[in-house]
Design a protein around this motif. Structure first.
Motif, mmCIF file in Angstrom:
data_model
loop_
_atom_site.group_PDB
_atom_site.id
_atom_site.type_symbol
_atom_site.label_atom_id
_atom_site.label_comp_id
_atom_site.label_asym_id
_atom_site.label_seq_id
_atom_site.Cartn_x
_atom_site.Cartn_y
_atom_site.Cartn_z
ATOM 1 N N ALA A 51 52.402 37.609 50.804
ATOM 2 C CA ALA A 51 52.204 38.652 49.795
ATOM 3 C C ALA A 51 53.240 38.515 48.680
ATOM 4 O O ALA A 51 52.895 38.619 47.496
ATOM 5 C CB ALA A 51 52.299 40.032 50.451
ATOM 6 N N PHE A 52 54.495 38.260 49.035
ATOM 7 C CA PHE A 52 55.535 38.055 48.023
ATOM 8 C C PHE A 52 55.162 36.877 47.122
ATOM 9 O O PHE A 52 55.279 36.951 45.900
ATOM 10 C CB PHE A 52 56.885 37.758 48.699
ATOM 11 C CG PHE A 52 57.691 38.969 49.034
ATOM 12 C CD1 PHE A 52 57.198 39.967 49.852
ATOM 13 C CD2 PHE A 52 58.975 39.107 48.545
ATOM 14 C CE1 PHE A 52 57.949 41.078 50.176
ATOM 15 C CE2 PHE A 52 59.739 40.213 48.862
ATOM 16 C CZ PHE A 52 59.231 41.204 49.683
ATOM 17 N N ALA B 48 42.360 35.688 51.153
ATOM 18 C CA ALA B 48 43.569 35.993 50.392
ATOM 19 C C ALA B 48 44.075 37.407 50.664
ATOM 20 O O ALA B 48 45.277 37.668 50.566
ATOM 21 C CB ALA B 48 43.305 35.808 48.903
ATOM 22 N N ALA B 49 43.176 38.318 51.010
ATOM 23 C CA ALA B 49 43.572 39.704 51.261
ATOM 24 C C ALA B 49 44.180 39.896 52.646
ATOM 25 O O ALA B 49 44.872 40.894 52.882
ATOM 26 C CB ALA B 49 42.363 40.626 51.097
ATOM 27 N N ALA C 154 45.585 43.526 45.015
ATOM 28 C CA ALA C 154 45.028 42.941 43.781
ATOM 29 C C ALA C 154 45.655 41.591 43.488
ATOM 30 O O ALA C 154 44.972 40.659 43.041
ATOM 31 C CB ALA C 154 45.256 43.897 42.620
ATOM 32 N N ALA C 155 46.961 41.478 43.742
ATOM 33 C CA ALA C 155 47.623 40.181 43.523
ATOM 34 C C ALA C 155 47.074 39.131 44.480
ATOM 35 O O ALA C 155 46.895 37.971 44.098
ATOM 36 C CB ALA C 155 49.125 40.324 43.696
ATOM 37 N N GLN C 156 46.800 39.530 45.719
ATOM 38 C CA GLN C 156 46.243 38.592 46.691
ATOM 39 C C GLN C 156 44.885 38.077 46.223
ATOM 40 O O GLN C 156 44.615 36.876 46.239
ATOM 41 C CB GLN C 156 46.068 39.257 48.064
ATOM 42 C CG GLN C 156 47.251 39.978 48.622
ATOM 43 C CD GLN C 156 48.459 39.097 48.756
ATOM 44 O OE1 GLN C 156 48.369 37.983 49.233
ATOM 45 N NE2 GLN C 156 49.599 39.595 48.342
ATOM 46 N N VAL C 157 44.045 39.008 45.808
ATOM 47 C CA VAL C 157 42.678 38.653 45.411
ATOM 48 C C VAL C 157 42.662 37.863 44.098
ATOM 49 O O VAL C 157 41.882 36.932 43.928
ATOM 50 C CB VAL C 157 41.812 39.924 45.331
ATOM 51 C CG1 VAL C 157 40.438 39.636 44.769
ATOM 52 C CG2 VAL C 157 41.690 40.555 46.713
ATOM 53 N N ALA C 158 43.551 38.221 43.171
ATOM 54 C CA ALA C 158 43.586 37.519 41.883
ATOM 55 C C ALA C 158 43.997 36.060 42.035
ATOM 56 O O ALA C 158 43.563 35.205 41.253
ATOM 57 C CB ALA C 158 44.549 38.232 40.936
ATOM 58 N N GLU C 159 44.800 35.761 43.040
ATOM 59 C CA GLU C 159 45.250 34.384 43.271
ATOM 60 C C GLU C 159 44.255 33.580 44.103
ATOM 61 O O GLU C 159 44.459 32.388 44.319
ATOM 62 C CB GLU C 159 46.608 34.395 43.984
ATOM 63 C CG GLU C 159 47.759 34.764 43.086
ATOM 64 C CD GLU C 159 48.065 33.666 42.089
ATOM 65 O OE1 GLU C 159 48.381 32.539 42.507
ATOM 66 O OE2 GLU C 159 47.967 33.946 40.885
ATOM 67 N N ASP D 34 53.592 34.443 42.076
ATOM 68 C CA ASP D 34 52.796 33.452 41.353
ATOM 69 C C ASP D 34 51.934 34.098 40.273
ATOM 70 O O ASP D 34 51.789 33.546 39.179
ATOM 71 C CB ASP D 34 51.919 32.660 42.330
ATOM 72 C CG ASP D 34 52.733 31.785 43.271
ATOM 73 O OD1 ASP D 34 53.963 31.620 43.036
ATOM 74 O OD2 ASP D 34 52.156 31.281 44.256
ATOM 75 N N LEU D 35 51.360 35.254 40.570
ATOM 76 C CA LEU D 35 50.532 35.943 39.578
ATOM 77 C C LEU D 35 51.380 36.387 38.390
ATOM 78 O O LEU D 35 50.958 36.260 37.238
ATOM 79 C CB LEU D 35 49.849 37.154 40.225
ATOM 80 C CG LEU D 35 48.861 37.910 39.342
ATOM 81 C CD1 LEU D 35 47.681 37.016 38.969
ATOM 82 C CD2 LEU D 35 48.373 39.155 40.042
ATOM 83 N N THR D 36 52.580 36.885 38.666
ATOM 84 C CA THR D 36 53.476 37.324 37.590
ATOM 85 C C THR D 36 53.862 36.148 36.700
ATOM 86 O O THR D 36 53.825 36.244 35.465
ATOM 87 C CB THR D 36 54.746 37.977 38.187
ATOM 88 O OG1 THR D 36 54.347 39.069 39.011
ATOM 89 C CG2 THR D 36 55.670 38.478 37.113
ATOM 90 N N VAL D 37 54.231 35.017 37.314
ATOM 91 C CA VAL D 37 54.648 33.831 36.554
ATOM 92 C C VAL D 37 53.460 33.250 35.786
ATOM 93 O O VAL D 37 53.604 32.821 34.631
ATOM 94 C CB VAL D 37 55.291 32.789 37.489
ATOM 95 C CG1 VAL D 37 55.535 31.466 36.786
ATOM 96 C CG2 VAL D 37 56.596 33.330 38.064
ATOM 97 N N ALA D 38 52.275 33.274 36.401
ATOM 98 C CA ALA D 38 51.073 32.733 35.739
ATOM 99 C C ALA D 38 50.712 33.530 34.493
ATOM 100 O O ALA D 38 50.024 33.018 33.603
ATOM 101 C CB ALA D 38 49.899 32.720 36.701
#
Length: 191
Positions: A26-27, A104-105, A88-93, A32-36
């Protein structure tokens, strides 16, 4: 006693393994989503820590508020919000398929389920000192506590008391048309 301790040790190891792996996944997804999306690497980790640890903290806060009998509504809404951010971060990645989203969830859902199970577990039974150390005591039917009622007090009867007599108006007021010595400008009293 030894079997219970061994079982508890295994539970703690499983808890740490699942929590560590699900938390790491999860971290990583939040980072990764934040950096992307254009943020520096350190902000990615800061976001991951904030989102994931906030869910744990809010779960602990709900537990302590329930014990204290305080309302948990706002804290519960925050817990749901931070849990949805993590999910949401899990699913977005994930790969944009149904199975990609489900897989991913899993880390986020496992992590949240683990937090829920740990935080909702009942407190341990009280321990009693024995010759061999502390031993848990299971009291399925504790003795009811009886409280002696307050002693019955005899009622106090009060005798009616007549109100104090009021002096007649003529005894208090000066006669009509007489000037009061302390008020030279006032003539008499209006009756």
């Amino acid at each position: 006693m030894i079997r219970q301790r061994a079982e508890n040790a295994v539970k703690v190891l499983i808890l740490l393994a699942i929590g560590g792996m699900a938390g790491a996944a999860a971290f990583t997804h939040v980072h990764d989503l934040t950096v992307a999306h254009g943020q520096p690497n350190w902000i990615g980790w800061a976001n991951a820590v904030a989102v994931e640890l906030m869910a744990i903290y809010l779960g602990l806060e709900i537990r302590s508020r329930r014990r204290a009998g305080r309302p948990v509504g706002f804290v519960g809404v925050l817990l749901v919000a931070f849990s949805l951010l993590s999910l949401a971060a899990q699913v977005a990645e994930a790969e944009p398929t149904v199975w990609g989203w489900i897989v991913a969830a899993v880390p986020s859902l496992a992590f949240l389920a683990l937090v829920k199970v740990v935080l909702s577990s009942a407190p341990a039974a009280p321990a009693v000192a024995t010759d061999e150390g502390l031993e848990a005591v299971d009291e399925p039917n504790p003795e009811p506590v009886t409280v002696d009622p307050e002693p019955v007090r005899e009622p106090v009867i009060y005798a009616p008391v007549a109100p104090p007599a009021r002096p007649a108006a003529s005894a208090v007021l000066p006669p009509l048309g007489v000037v009061h010595p302390t008020r030279p400008g006032v003539v008499g009293v209006i009756r």
